[in-house]
Design a protein around this motif. Sequence first.
Motif, mmCIF file in Angstrom:
data_model
loop_
_atom_site.group_PDB
_atom_site.id
_atom_site.type_symbol
_atom_site.label_atom_id
_atom_site.label_comp_id
_atom_site.label_asym_id
_atom_site.label_seq_id
_atom_site.Cartn_x
_atom_site.Cartn_y
_atom_site.Cartn_z
ATOM 1 N N HIS A 273 57.311 18.178 36.492
ATOM 2 C CA HIS A 273 57.682 18.646 35.158
ATOM 3 C C HIS A 273 56.521 19.273 34.397
ATOM 4 O O HIS A 273 56.537 19.342 33.178
ATOM 5 N N GLY A 274 55.504 19.684 35.131
ATOM 6 C CA GLY A 274 54.383 20.364 34.488
ATOM 7 C C GLY A 274 54.620 21.869 34.435
ATOM 8 O O GLY A 274 55.758 22.333 34.494
ATOM 9 N N LEU A 275 53.530 22.604 34.322
ATOM 10 C CA LEU A 275 53.614 24.064 34.279
ATOM 11 C C LEU A 275 53.178 24.653 35.626
ATOM 12 O O LEU A 275 52.729 23.925 36.511
ATOM 13 N N TYR A 276 53.312 25.953 35.727
ATOM 14 C CA TYR A 276 52.917 26.638 36.959
ATOM 15 C C TYR A 276 51.847 27.681 36.708
ATOM 16 O O TYR A 276 51.634 28.113 35.573
ATOM 17 N N HIS A 277 51.209 28.065 37.791
ATOM 18 C CA HIS A 277 50.361 29.244 37.744
ATOM 19 C C HIS A 277 50.473 29.967 39.081
ATOM 20 O O HIS A 277 50.180 29.396 40.131
ATOM 21 N N VAL A 278 50.956 31.197 39.034
ATOM 22 C CA VAL A 278 51.156 31.971 40.257
ATOM 23 C C VAL A 278 49.925 32.833 40.532
ATOM 24 O O VAL A 278 49.569 33.688 39.720
ATOM 25 N N LEU A 279 49.295 32.601 41.672
ATOM 26 C CA LEU A 279 48.100 33.374 42.017
ATOM 27 C C LEU A 279 48.451 34.793 42.441
ATOM 28 O O LEU A 279 47.673 35.721 42.258
ATOM 29 N N GLY A 280 49.635 34.931 43.033
ATOM 30 C CA GLY A 280 50.041 36.263 43.492
ATOM 31 C C GLY A 280 49.429 36.630 44.831
ATOM 32 O O GLY A 280 49.189 37.802 45.116
ATOM 33 N N GLY A 281 49.214 35.620 45.685
ATOM 34 C CA GLY A 281 48.660 35.891 47.006
ATOM 35 C C GLY A 281 47.680 34.813 47.418
ATOM 36 O O GLY A 281 47.544 33.789 46.742
ATOM 37 N N VAL A 282 47.025 35.029 48.535
ATOM 38 C CA VAL A 282 45.989 34.102 48.990
ATOM 39 C C VAL A 282 44.768 34.894 49.466
ATOM 40 O O VAL A 282 44.878 36.078 49.778
ATOM 41 N N ILE A 283 43.660 34.199 49.485
ATOM 42 C CA ILE A 283 42.452 34.790 50.059
ATOM 43 C C ILE A 283 42.617 34.764 51.571
ATOM 44 O O ILE A 283 43.031 33.754 52.132
ATOM 45 N N SER A 284 42.380 35.883 52.223
ATOM 46 C CA SER A 284 42.539 35.909 53.670
ATOM 47 C C SER A 284 41.363 36.587 54.332
ATOM 48 O O SER A 284 41.142 37.785 54.175
ATOM 49 N N ALA A 285 40.601 35.778 55.090
ATOM 50 C CA ALA A 285 39.443 36.332 55.785
ATOM 51 C C ALA A 285 39.914 37.302 56.862
ATOM 52 O O ALA A 285 39.361 38.389 57.028
ATOM 53 N N THR A 286 40.976 36.932 57.574
ATOM 54 C CA THR A 286 41.443 37.768 58.680
ATOM 55 C C THR A 286 42.006 39.101 58.190
ATOM 56 O O THR A 286 41.879 40.113 58.852
ATOM 57 N N GLY B 237 42.163 40.132 43.699
ATOM 58 C CA GLY B 237 43.525 40.449 43.305
ATOM 59 C C GLY B 237 44.296 39.253 42.763
ATOM 60 O O GLY B 237 45.404 39.412 42.260
ATOM 61 N N LEU B 238 43.724 38.060 42.871
ATOM 62 C CA LEU B 238 44.468 36.864 42.470
ATOM 63 C C LEU B 238 44.260 36.535 40.997
ATOM 64 O O LEU B 238 43.222 36.840 40.419
ATOM 65 N N ALA B 239 45.278 35.873 40.423
ATOM 66 C CA ALA B 239 45.241 35.571 38.990
ATOM 67 C C ALA B 239 44.428 34.308 38.708
ATOM 68 O O ALA B 239 44.913 33.350 38.117
ATOM 69 N N ILE B 240 43.162 34.326 39.155
ATOM 70 C CA ILE B 240 42.323 33.135 39.007
ATOM 71 C C ILE B 240 41.680 33.051 37.621
ATOM 72 O O ILE B 240 41.592 31.972 37.036
ATOM 73 N N ASP B 241 41.270 34.187 37.081
ATOM 74 C CA ASP B 241 40.665 34.195 35.745
ATOM 75 C C ASP B 241 41.613 33.594 34.715
ATOM 76 O O ASP B 241 41.208 32.797 33.869
ATOM 77 N N GLY B 242 42.869 34.003 34.811
ATOM 78 C CA GLY B 242 43.879 33.488 33.886
ATOM 79 C C GLY B 242 44.009 31.982 33.995
ATOM 80 O O GLY B 242 44.165 31.278 32.990
ATOM 81 N N LEU B 243 43.903 31.479 35.216
ATOM 82 C CA LEU B 243 43.992 30.037 35.438
ATOM 83 C C LEU B 243 42.813 29.320 34.782
ATOM 84 O O LEU B 243 42.983 28.325 34.059
ATOM 85 N N LEU B 244 41.603 29.841 35.009
ATOM 86 C CA LEU B 244 40.397 29.222 34.436
ATOM 87 C C LEU B 244 40.488 29.199 32.916
ATOM 88 O O LEU B 244 40.146 28.203 32.265
ATOM 89 N N LYS B 245 40.987 30.310 32.371
ATOM 90 C CA LYS B 245 41.143 30.432 30.924
ATOM 91 C C LYS B 245 42.124 29.371 30.402
ATOM 92 O O LYS B 245 41.864 28.703 29.398
ATOM 93 N N ARG B 246 43.245 29.225 31.102
ATOM 94 C CA ARG B 246 44.243 28.239 30.669
ATOM 95 C C ARG B 246 43.668 26.831 30.705
ATOM 96 O O ARG B 246 43.884 26.035 29.788
ATOM 97 N N VAL B 247 42.949 26.535 31.783
ATOM 98 C CA VAL B 247 42.375 25.196 31.945
ATOM 99 C C VAL B 247 41.382 24.916 30.820
ATOM 100 O O VAL B 247 41.365 23.840 30.226
ATOM 101 N N LYS B 248 40.567 25.923 30.528
ATOM 102 C CA LYS B 248 39.520 25.781 29.518
ATOM 103 C C LYS B 248 40.112 25.632 28.108
ATOM 104 O O LYS B 248 39.726 24.736 27.353
#
Lengths: 198, 198
Positions: free
Chosen positions: A102-115, A122-133
Amino acid sequence: MKELNSIQALIDSFSKLPGVGVKSAERMAYAVLAFKQEDRDEFVKAMNDVSQKIHRCPTCGLYTENPGECEICIDEGRDHKIICVVSDVKDALAIEKMNSFHGLYHVLGGVISATKGIGAEGLAIDGLLKRVKENGIEEVILATNPTLDGETTALFVAKLLEGKANVTRLGYGLPMGSSLDYADSLTLSKAFEGRKKI
Amino acid sequence: MKELNSIQALIDSFSKLPGVGVKSAERMAYAVLAFKQEDRDEFVKAMNDVSQKIHRCPTCGLYTENPGECEICIDEGRDHKIICVVSDVKDALAIEKMNSFHGLYHVLGGVISATKGIGAEGLAIDGLLKRVKENGIEEVILATNPTLDGETTALFVAKLLEGKANVTRLGYGLPMGSSLDYADSLTLSKAFEGRKKI
């Protein structure tokens, strides 16, 4: 008689869908032709609606028909101190179906892929850090797929969140190499119960 | 979060396609959401075009974008004395692809099925009889599927055409490129019956 242009265009469009080859696309296009007019109109309307009404929630990235934030982000009944991070919208939907998060979500929009040579840009990581902060998030549950790329991404995000929130990963009730999207609700709910601090 | 209405409508529409279950329909709907706007517009346009531009040829039943009869019916270069009878438009298309039949078509729009309780009423048989009678047709090739229902339908139509035109049926036998030990007994016995001197 070659394929009529409009049928060919429809076949081409169907071919772009996941898991649909040319032969299946042909069958689908002809099935659409054989639809009742009413069913075809509904299909067109659904396509148009999806294309026009739906956008991504500016906060979490889920799809919404709301003008601003999505239903989940504005839902006061949900726990705004927990964010579940998924790589794709479909994954959030699968989690919603088990009906116990019952919490909230955060969609990264993909994954990091070495291969595949895909980085974190391209991932929505900044937005996540901002929300957490900014929102005093207490727990971030990393629910990327239990695959190599999913793991990599989870570890990468966990590193960035170090000391900023409790970061957990879904428990390994999930078989490795599978897709979260296909997991049954029970397995998924076990995975939620067994989540561990990383 | 339940499925958004417009997404659900699209999932429902995809579910109506042949060989598409709920799970696949979900994947397809979300794939459409993830499409570039351009691809989505093309999809919508193709749907609209197919819905608005295409109709059945009043003579043979094939799909056409022509206002009147289809490309094949009005093609003077084709042999207007031979009609190939198929149960479905897709079958005519498969035959066109082999590029060696140059007559006309007649789409029955289904088959007679004892097991499914489908009679001859819904099939475009009257139109076929009329064409044979009025246009001096010399040969009618019955190209319904080599199944029980297809055979039943072919025999039924052949009976009605008795004495009015030469009626032929596609040859049976081993499919080219197949392996004899994988052939079913019925096909094999048809292949023996249809053996030819070399």
